[in-house]
Design a protein around this motif. Sequence first.
Motif, mmCIF file in Angstrom:
data_model
loop_
_atom_site.group_PDB
_atom_site.id
_atom_site.type_symbol
_atom_site.label_atom_id
_atom_site.label_comp_id
_atom_site.label_asym_id
_atom_site.label_seq_id
_atom_site.Cartn_x
_atom_site.Cartn_y
_atom_site.Cartn_z
ATOM 1 N N PHE A 128 -28.244 50.750 -5.274
ATOM 2 C CA PHE A 128 -28.856 49.611 -5.735
ATOM 3 C C PHE A 128 -28.505 49.371 -7.450
ATOM 4 N N ASN A 129 -29.012 50.609 -7.849
ATOM 5 C CA ASN A 129 -28.557 50.689 -9.622
ATOM 6 C C ASN A 129 -27.259 50.663 -9.787
ATOM 7 N N ASP A 130 -26.303 51.001 -9.003
ATOM 8 C CA ASP A 130 -24.916 50.864 -9.347
ATOM 9 C C ASP A 130 -24.407 49.518 -8.929
ATOM 10 N N ARG A 131 -25.344 48.749 -8.465
ATOM 11 C CA ARG A 131 -24.864 47.359 -7.834
ATOM 12 C C ARG A 131 -23.782 47.323 -6.560
ATOM 13 N N LYS A 132 -24.010 48.395 -5.604
ATOM 14 C CA LYS A 132 -23.083 48.459 -4.584
ATOM 15 C C LYS A 132 -23.914 47.884 -3.328
ATOM 16 N N ILE A 133 -23.700 46.689 -3.447
ATOM 17 C CA ILE A 133 -24.532 45.789 -2.290
ATOM 18 C C ILE A 133 -24.190 45.977 -0.975
ATOM 19 N N GLU A 134 -22.814 45.899 -0.789
ATOM 20 C CA GLU A 134 -22.284 46.157 0.617
ATOM 21 C C GLU A 134 -22.663 47.631 1.186
ATOM 22 N N GLU A 135 -22.548 48.590 0.278
ATOM 23 C CA GLU A 135 -22.923 49.965 0.787
ATOM 24 C C GLU A 135 -24.642 50.304 1.157
ATOM 25 N N ILE A 136 -25.321 49.134 0.647
ATOM 26 C CA ILE A 136 -26.735 49.208 1.104
ATOM 27 C C ILE A 136 -26.693 48.090 2.425
ATOM 28 N N ILE A 137 -26.138 47.329 2.377
ATOM 29 C CA ILE A 137 -26.429 46.425 3.489
ATOM 30 C C ILE A 137 -26.017 47.127 4.967
ATOM 31 N N VAL A 138 -25.206 48.114 4.703
ATOM 32 C CA VAL A 138 -24.765 48.590 6.258
ATOM 33 C C VAL A 138 -25.970 49.482 6.639
ATOM 34 N N HIS A 139 -26.966 49.698 5.818
ATOM 35 C CA HIS A 139 -28.054 50.505 6.195
ATOM 36 C C HIS A 139 -29.380 49.638 6.557
ATOM 37 N N MET A 140 -28.942 48.501 6.696
ATOM 38 C CA MET A 140 -29.987 47.380 7.151
ATOM 39 C C MET A 140 -29.547 46.872 8.523
ATOM 40 N N ASP A 141 -30.815 46.376 9.031
ATOM 41 C CA ASP A 141 -30.752 45.797 10.538
ATOM 42 C C ASP A 141 -29.905 44.339 10.028
ATOM 43 N N GLU A 142 -29.440 43.928 11.295
ATOM 44 C CA GLU A 142 -28.779 42.346 10.940
ATOM 45 C C GLU A 142 -29.791 41.361 10.707
ATOM 46 N N ASP A 143 -30.992 41.718 11.027
ATOM 47 C CA ASP A 143 -32.320 40.614 10.944
ATOM 48 C C ASP A 143 -33.216 41.248 9.904
ATOM 49 N N VAL A 144 -32.924 42.035 8.980
ATOM 50 C CA VAL A 144 -33.801 42.595 8.232
ATOM 51 C C VAL A 144 -34.461 41.464 7.379
ATOM 52 N N LYS A 145 -35.612 41.893 7.139
ATOM 53 C CA LYS A 145 -36.812 41.110 6.174
ATOM 54 C C LYS A 145 -37.068 41.622 4.995
ATOM 55 N N TRP A 146 -36.530 41.019 3.803
ATOM 56 C CA TRP A 146 -36.482 41.698 2.584
ATOM 57 C C TRP A 146 -37.144 40.796 1.613
ATOM 58 N N ALA A 147 -38.343 41.493 0.805
ATOM 59 C CA ALA A 147 -39.079 40.747 -0.039
ATOM 60 C C ALA A 147 -38.235 40.104 -1.403
ATOM 61 N N ASN A 148 -38.483 39.072 -1.650
ATOM 62 C CA ASN A 148 -37.888 38.427 -2.814
ATOM 63 C C ASN A 148 -38.505 38.493 -4.095
ATOM 64 N N GLY A 149 -38.201 39.654 -4.850
ATOM 65 C CA GLY A 149 -39.172 39.856 -5.816
ATOM 66 C C GLY A 149 -39.032 38.924 -7.348
ATOM 67 N N MET A 150 -38.240 38.142 -6.961
ATOM 68 C CA MET A 150 -37.944 37.062 -8.023
ATOM 69 C C MET A 150 -38.769 35.919 -8.032
ATOM 70 N N GLU A 151 -38.519 35.459 -6.620
ATOM 71 C CA GLU A 151 -39.248 34.111 -6.425
ATOM 72 C C GLU A 151 -40.164 34.167 -5.474
ATOM 73 N N GLY A 152 -40.556 35.296 -4.983
ATOM 74 C CA GLY A 152 -41.527 35.687 -3.819
ATOM 75 C C GLY A 152 -41.188 34.972 -2.465
ATOM 76 N N ASN A 153 -41.854 35.176 -1.599
ATOM 77 C CA ASN A 153 -41.643 35.051 -0.206
ATOM 78 C C ASN A 153 -40.415 36.418 0.399
ATOM 79 N N PHE A 154 -39.725 35.960 1.427
ATOM 80 C CA PHE A 154 -38.668 36.673 1.818
ATOM 81 C C PHE A 154 -37.370 36.277 1.961
ATOM 82 N N VAL A 155 -36.329 37.112 2.199
ATOM 83 C CA VAL A 155 -35.067 36.653 2.478
ATOM 84 C C VAL A 155 -34.625 37.462 3.934
ATOM 85 N N TYR A 156 -33.951 36.749 4.676
ATOM 86 C CA TYR A 156 -33.675 37.447 6.042
ATOM 87 C C TYR A 156 -32.214 37.773 6.233
ATOM 88 N N GLY A 157 -31.766 38.901 6.930
ATOM 89 C CA GLY A 157 -30.506 38.937 7.309
ATOM 90 C C GLY A 157 -29.515 39.527 6.051
#
Length: 126
Positions: A15-44
């Motif tokens: 994350f600190n190295d901004r390697k988005i795709e290398e993190i996403i491969v460790h997530m379920d396709e339907d991941v529920k992820w907290a949106n720390g900037m705007e509140g609520n969640f993003v999905y997938g």
Amino acid sequence: MKDVSVFIQNLYKLFNDRKIEEIIVHMDEDVKWANGMEGNFVYGHDGVREYWTKQFEVIQTKVEPLTIDVESGVIKVHVHQVVHDINGTLLADQLRDHYFRLKDGKIIEFGIRKSEVEDAGWTFDN
């Protein structure tokens, strides 16, 4: 616990190295992820990718895990988070609690808490 700690520390480094795709491969396709900037969640994968792309355009965040604990299947990571705007002005220097739930080795849910005082369990919120 050691394997979980290595996994989590690696995620934060990516994350600190901004390697988005290398993190996403460790997530379920339907991941529920907290949106720390705007509140609520993003999905997938697409939701997380879009969220981080927008985030990295307006702020520079560095997040360092301080402690990693596992309890009742939830991984709690106490972090030090430093946030600057795109021009380098300090916006936040704070401690947060991050929560992860995994299934079959993939992240299925991520949540954020402001402090341990607010923690009445592991429900995920902002």
